[in-house]
Design an enzyme around this catalytic site. Structure first.
Site, PDB file in Angstrom:
ATOM      1  N   PRO A 133       2.422 -13.138  -0.277  1.00  0.00           N
ATOM      2  CA  PRO A 133       4.041 -13.065   0.294  1.00  0.00           C
ATOM      3  C   PRO A 133       5.249 -12.988  -0.799  1.00  0.00           C
ATOM      4  O   PRO A 133       6.351 -12.671  -1.180  1.00  0.00           O
ATOM      5  CB  PRO A 133       4.418 -14.445   1.303  1.00  0.00           C
ATOM      6  N   THR A 163      -3.743  -4.620   3.940  1.00  0.00           N
ATOM      7  CA  THR A 163      -4.297  -3.395   5.108  1.00  0.00           C
ATOM      8  C   THR A 163      -5.507  -3.682   5.643  1.00  0.00           C
ATOM      9  O   THR A 163      -6.315  -4.569   4.672  1.00  0.00           O
ATOM     10  CB  THR A 163      -4.485  -2.223   4.114  1.00  0.00           C
ATOM     11  N   LEU A 238      -9.135  -3.202  -8.108  1.00  0.00           N
ATOM     12  CA  LEU A 238      -7.954  -2.756  -7.389  1.00  0.00           C
ATOM     13  C   LEU A 238      -7.895  -1.134  -8.829  1.00  0.00           C
ATOM     14  O   LEU A 238      -7.270   0.471  -8.111  1.00  0.00           O
ATOM     15  CB  LEU A 238      -6.855  -3.393  -8.709  1.00  0.00           C
ATOM     16  N   GLY A 338      14.752  21.489   6.750  1.00  0.00           N
ATOM     17  CA  GLY A 338      15.772  21.196   7.098  1.00  0.00           C
ATOM     18  C   GLY A 338      15.802  20.017   8.185  1.00  0.00           C
ATOM     19  O   GLY A 338      15.257  19.016   7.292  1.00  0.00           O
ATOM     20  N   GLU A 362      -0.663  -1.459  -4.649  1.00  0.00           N
ATOM     21  CA  GLU A 362      -1.870  -1.215  -6.029  1.00  0.00           C
ATOM     22  C   GLU A 362      -1.316  -0.978  -7.262  1.00  0.00           C
ATOM     23  O   GLU A 362      -1.280   0.015  -7.875  1.00  0.00           O
ATOM     24  CB  GLU A 362      -2.380   0.215  -5.842  1.00  0.00           C
TER      25      GLU A 362
END
Length: 383
Positions: A133, A163, A238, A338, A362
């Site tokens: 956190p 995830t 990673l 648009g 990441e």
């Protein structure tokens, strides 16, 4: 619309992967992903086995039911997955490049045999617990810790923005110990291990994002990953995931570009298609240039990786450059469409919102900038 014809440089096997993933995405994802995004839903349990059948989960790993394909083949798959949605590529990336790679690189023979075949098949899902956190870009300062209690370990702490967290059957969790940072294999349902999903997201909505909490979680001695101690463990995983991102971003950008080109050919103003006006053509030309350059970077880094010559600074180069390019393309594409560009009838605003997350996860844009800065000057500027 690939003016540089980058895909001409792919091998037959790599093209086969491209076409197979495109077909899967067209059938199983593209018709539904806008609705998933709107509802904040991702059908992980349904898609996992489908992705496993195609060999996409841990596809760059050897053995244990993994496909063992090239780095470029994996990159091409990530590109085609993210052309559908960044959440889909994230699902595959976390499963294969983070959770499975952590076990494959650093796990015991028993851990590999227990988890990898089922994860490769999509029967078991994984997540990767590193970010906390209050600890994002500085994982070395993590607060999650584990202490020995006889032959067991007692794990306490929390991980955030994870995830697949609440749908995972197993979490690969990194914690501080007296010996240094260690990785732990934590099965779902272990007493004291709980998850809660993060809601009210406006990005990566077609993705499960969770908090993991560990409250005196007792783990046996064989839960620890024996093959690594220190931050090099999670950073090694990673780097694999970041490599997939530098390809995936090209797919997200391409989807926005294709939508803009199609729209420019059919949308009429002042008596003719807007694609016939110079300012619109300038936008499309710069999108083509940006995506062509990004595609070449991805392919070059992939070939280096397959040759065993890639270094982390090159992956940082690709992640930094390609995500930035894709986000710029998405923003330009939105202006071509648009007001229609802000609706989920078209994929542009969805990709644009997703890429805002890809820009900072990441490794943030700033962190990858400093990686390159240190490579250029030899002086670290992190602290």
């Amino acid at each position: 619309m690939d003016v540089l014809r980058v895909d001409d440089q792919l091998t037959d096997e790599e093209r086969m992967v491209r076409d197979s993933v495109r077909a899967l995405v067209a059938e199983k994802v593209a018709p539904y992903v806008a609705d998933w995004f709107e509802r904040g839903h991702f059908p992980a349990r349904e898609l996992g086995p489908e992705l496993g059948k195609l060999g996409l989960l841990g596809m760059h790993l050897q053995g244990y039911g993994c496909a063992g394909l090239s780095a470029v083949a994996y990159g091409v798959a990530c590109r085609e997955l993210e052309a559908a949605d960044s959440g889909l590529r994230s699902f595959v990336s976390v499963q294969g490049s983070l959770a499975m790679t952590g076990i494959h690189k650093y796990g015991s023979a028993e851990q590999k045999s227990e988890w990898l075949p089922r994860m490769a098949a999509g029967e078991a899902l994984g997540c990767f617990g590193l970010t906390e956190p209050d600890r994002g870009s500085d994982p070395g300062d993590m607060r999650t810790h584990a202490r020995r209690d006889g032959s067991d370990w007692i794990l306490n702490g929390a991980k955030m923005w994870i995830t697949n967290g609440s749908v995972a059957d197993v979490a690969v969790v990194w914690a501080r110990t007296d010996e240094g940072i260690r990785g732990f294999v934590v099965p779902a349902g272990t007493p004291g291990f709980t998850t809660s999903d993060i809601h009210q997201k406006l990005s990566l909505r077609a993705s499960v994002t969770s908090e993991l909490v560990f409250d005196d979680v007792r783990l046996p001695a064989d839960a620890v990953l024996p093959g690594v101690t220190g931050l090099k463990g999670p950073l090694g995983c990673l780097s694999e995931a970041r490599y997939g991102i530098l390809w995936g971003a090209v797919g997200a950008g391409r989807a926005c570009y294709e939508a803009a080109v199609d729209y420019a050919k059919t949308r009429e103003q002042f008596g003719r298609p807007i694609g016939g006006f110079q300012l619109t053509q300038e936008k499309l030309a710069w999108m083509e240039v940006a995506l062509g350059q990004a595609g070449l970077v991805a392919l070059h880094v992939g070939r280096l990786k397959d040759a065993g010559e890639v270094i982390p600074q090159q992956v940082s180069f690709g992640k930094l450059a390609n995500v930035r390019a894709a986000l710029d393309v998405a923003r330009q594409a939105r202006t071509v469409l648009g007001a229609n560009g802000i609706t989920l009838e078209y994929p542009v605003i969805r990709h644009m919102n997703n890429l805002e997350s890809v820009l900072t996860y990441e490794g943030t844009q700033e962190i990858h900038t400093l990686v390159l800065g240190q490579a250029i000057t030899g002086i670290p500027a992190y602290r």
